[in-house]
Design a protein around this motif. Structure first.
Motif, PDB file in Angstrom:
ATOM      1  N   ASP A  34      -3.333   8.137   3.510  1.00 54.54           N
ATOM      2  CA  ASP A  34      -1.986   8.372   2.992  1.00 54.54           C
ATOM      3  C   ASP A  34      -1.878   9.876   2.693  1.00 54.54           C
ATOM      4  O   ASP A  34      -2.796  10.460   2.087  1.00 54.54           O
ATOM      5  CB  ASP A  34      -1.796   7.538   1.719  1.00 54.54           C
ATOM      6  CG  ASP A  34      -0.350   7.172   1.477  1.00 54.54           C
ATOM      7  OD1 ASP A  34       0.529   7.760   2.135  1.00 54.54           O
ATOM      8  OD2 ASP A  34      -0.104   6.290   0.622  1.00 54.54           O
ATOM      9  N   SER A  35      -0.779  10.518   3.107  1.00 53.42           N
ATOM     10  CA  SER A  35      -0.747  11.982   3.081  1.00 53.42           C
ATOM     11  C   SER A  35      -0.940  12.564   1.679  1.00 53.42           C
ATOM     12  O   SER A  35      -1.644  13.569   1.518  1.00 53.42           O
ATOM     13  CB  SER A  35       0.570  12.482   3.681  1.00 53.42           C
ATOM     14  OG  SER A  35       1.653  11.914   2.986  1.00 53.42           O
ATOM     15  N   GLU A  36      -0.346  11.905   0.677  1.00 51.54           N
ATOM     16  CA  GLU A  36      -0.473  12.429  -0.692  1.00 51.54           C
ATOM     17  C   GLU A  36      -1.915  12.344  -1.174  1.00 51.54           C
ATOM     18  O   GLU A  36      -2.425  13.238  -1.853  1.00 51.54           O
ATOM     19  CB  GLU A  36       0.422  11.631  -1.660  1.00 51.54           C
ATOM     20  CG  GLU A  36       1.917  11.742  -1.380  1.00 51.54           C
ATOM     21  CD  GLU A  36       2.383  10.899  -0.201  1.00 51.54           C
ATOM     22  OE1 GLU A  36       1.547  10.176   0.398  1.00 51.54           O
ATOM     23  OE2 GLU A  36       3.575  10.969   0.147  1.00 51.54           O
ATOM     24  N   ASN A  70       7.435   2.813  -2.352  1.00 55.15           N
ATOM     25  CA  ASN A  70       6.293   3.479  -1.726  1.00 55.15           C
ATOM     26  C   ASN A  70       5.601   4.422  -2.706  1.00 55.15           C
ATOM     27  O   ASN A  70       4.373   4.446  -2.796  1.00 55.15           O
ATOM     28  CB  ASN A  70       6.735   4.244  -0.473  1.00 55.15           C
ATOM     29  CG  ASN A  70       5.550   4.871   0.245  1.00 55.15           C
ATOM     30  OD1 ASN A  70       4.568   4.205   0.522  1.00 55.15           O
ATOM     31  ND2 ASN A  70       5.633   6.164   0.511  1.00 55.15           N
ATOM     32  N   LYS A 102      -2.402   1.022   2.076  1.00 51.32           N
ATOM     33  CA  LYS A 102      -2.353   1.185   0.621  1.00 51.32           C
ATOM     34  C   LYS A 102      -2.230  -0.154  -0.087  1.00 51.32           C
ATOM     35  O   LYS A 102      -2.624  -0.291  -1.246  1.00 51.32           O
ATOM     36  CB  LYS A 102      -1.212   2.125   0.236  1.00 51.32           C
ATOM     37  CG  LYS A 102       0.168   1.644   0.584  1.00 51.32           C
ATOM     38  CD  LYS A 102       1.214   2.748   0.355  1.00 51.32           C
ATOM     39  CE  LYS A 102       1.330   3.669   1.552  1.00 51.32           C
ATOM     40  NZ  LYS A 102       2.195   4.811   1.369  1.00 51.32           N
ATOM     41  N   GLU A 157       1.905   4.208  -4.264  1.00 51.83           N
ATOM     42  CA  GLU A 157       0.995   5.360  -4.163  1.00 51.83           C
ATOM     43  C   GLU A 157       0.412   5.769  -5.514  1.00 51.83           C
ATOM     44  O   GLU A 157      -0.717   6.265  -5.586  1.00 51.83           O
ATOM     45  CB  GLU A 157       1.722   6.535  -3.510  1.00 51.83           C
ATOM     46  CG  GLU A 157       1.965   6.258  -2.034  1.00 51.83           C
ATOM     47  CD  GLU A 157       2.620   7.396  -1.282  1.00 51.83           C
ATOM     48  OE1 GLU A 157       2.793   7.251  -0.059  1.00 51.83           O
ATOM     49  OE2 GLU A 157       2.970   8.414  -1.902  1.00 51.83           O
TER      50      GLU A 157
HETATM   51 MG    MG Z   1       2.400   8.596   1.492  1.00 54.07          MG
END
Ligand code: MG
Ligand code: NDP
Length: 407
Positions: free
Chosen positions: A167-169, A234, A142, A238
């Motif tokens: 990235d999970s989101e 973080n 990121k 994001e």
């Molecule tokens: Mg994440």
């Protein structure tokens, strides 16, 4: 009528032929994301062929991974480990190389997909090299988008590269968007676990040690991102990442605290419909999505059991106790060099905290101090090239060292 698809989400046009394995390069193969990806490769026999694997200094782990997966090339970033790499790979058929230039060359080797999973700004030049070659990039790093979002996305557009968030989101947003038109989107909401200090007071956080900050309640991750999760930087990184990846304004991006980390993000549409993506908090799911897209591949993760979970809870973010989130948001709105400075100062402050040189709450204070000083001395204009980004990053790190020195 022109039907728009959302950049960087072209309509699925290149299904991996089951007859031919996907040629995969992993930058940062010895890290948390890299090893999760190799675990997925192991669980899909015949689906992948490993082109190149890279690491920075964990040479034994790199040798083992290269041998297990019969990589064509293994690159160690720190040239001091070249002899050990070469010796370890003797007779394996895997080529060995070392140094920053070799990382860049590895990223450009012919491949169907490059997983960008180096940590921090160190990943920018190799990832841009993969983009320049038009490789599909599965982006975990990121910091690339925080330090150089405009430049990075311009290069992606120029090269016609497919960019899949890891990235999970952002993986969740990509899934919930499903090719929607930008005008249809009202808001994108990223969820945040709240990290290990969600319920801690400021006084308690002032005494927090690296050991306690590294204990994330839900996710198992590398050290830097663990500390970023504890400060909530973080989530700020994001927001900036989402700002560059998806067709929304800063005002359309929101954060909600969701301690169970089951819902990873939500997309709210203008008709009141809300699409969410759910899954166990295991990075192998978003990595599998990016590697398999537009198909789906197996991920041996725990399956979601809603009855066992019983309930999902939500809270408003507390920017008093976690000022890093607001700092990142204001840098995102300011634009120009601000997010490059934010990233560089944060990377330096996190490593100073991990080395017991500063306290936990100092991380956000240092980043704030650096953002203010950078503006005072005129480090404001948007970086136009990789060299500009690296120069501003260097200035931010020096400002952070100065702030630490004065304390
Ligand atoms: Mg994440
Ligand atoms: P790790 O620290 O676990 O791994 C980092 C990888 O990068 C390792 O392979 C490491 O090699 C390599 N590396 C470190 N420094 C350099 C350098 N200077 N030059 C070249 N390679 C280097 O990180 P994570 O896997 O946790 O994170 C990777 C990226 O993915 C980050 O940008 C992070 O923000 C993002 N991400 C991670 C998530 C997670 O769950 N871990 C979730 C979402 C995003 P070596 O092992 O030899 O040091």
């Amino acid at each position: 009528v022109t039907v728009m698809t959302i950049d960087p989400m072209p309509s699925p046009n290149r299904r991996a032929s089951p007859a031919r394995p996907c040629r995969l390069t992993i930058l940062g193969a010895t890290g948390s994301v890299g090893t999760s990806a190799l675990d997925l490769v192991k669980h899909s026999p015949g689906a992948f062929e490993i082109v190149a694997l890279t690491a920075h200094s964990q040479v034994d782990q790199l040798v083992a991974a290269a041998r297990t997966h019969r990589a064509q090339l293994a690159v160690i970033g720190d040239p001091a480990h070249y002899r050990a790499l070469k010796a370890g790979l003797a007779g394996s058929g895997t080529r060995a190389a070392a140094g920053e230039q070799a990382l860049i060359e590895a990223a450009g080797e012919p491949a169907d997909c490059v997983l960008a999973a180096i940590i921090g700004i160190a990943g920018l030049a190799p990832t841009l090299a993969a983009v320049a070659q038009g490789r599909r990039v599965a982006l975990a790093n990121k910091e690339c988008l925080v330090a150089a979002g405009n430049l990075f996305m311009a290069r992606v557009a120029e090269a016609g590269t497919e960019l899949l968030p890891v990235d999970s989101e952002h993986s969740a947003v990509h899934q919930a968007l499903a090719g929607a038109m930008p005008e249809a989107i009202e808001r994108i909401v990223l969820t945040a676990s709240g990290g290990p200090f969600r319920t801690w007071s400021l006084a308690e956080m002032a005494e927090a040690t690296p050991q306690s900050a590294l204990k994330h309640p839900n996710w198992s991750m590398g050290q830097k991102i663990c500390i970023d999760s504890a400060t909530w930087m973080n989530k700020g990184l994001e927001l900036i990442e989402a700002f560059h990846l998806f067709p929304v304004t800063a005002e359309q991006l929101a954060v909600v605290v969701h301690p169970q980390s089951i819902i990873h993000a939500l997309v709210e549409y203008r008709d009141g419909s809300v699409m969410a993506q759910l899954g166990a908090p295991d990075m192998r799911t978003p990595i599998a999505y990016a590697l398999g897209w537009p198909d789906r591949i197996n991920a041996p993760t725990a399956r979601l059991d809603l009855i066992k979970l019983g309930q999902l809870t939500f809270e408003a973010p507390d920017e008093q106790r976690f000022p890093a989130l607001a700092l990142a948001r204001s840098a995102m709105i300011r634009g120009g060099a601000a997010t490059t400075v934010l990233n560089g100062a944060n990377e330096l402050a996190v490593s100073a905290f991990l080395n017991h040189r500063i306290g936990f709450l100092d991380i956000a204070r240092i980043v704030e101090g650096c953002l203010n000083r950078a503006e005072q001395i005129g480090v404001v204009s948007k970086p136009q090239s990789l060299a500009d980004v690296l120069e501003i990053d260097g200035i931010a790190r020096q400002l952070a060292r100065d702030v630490i020195g004065e304390r």
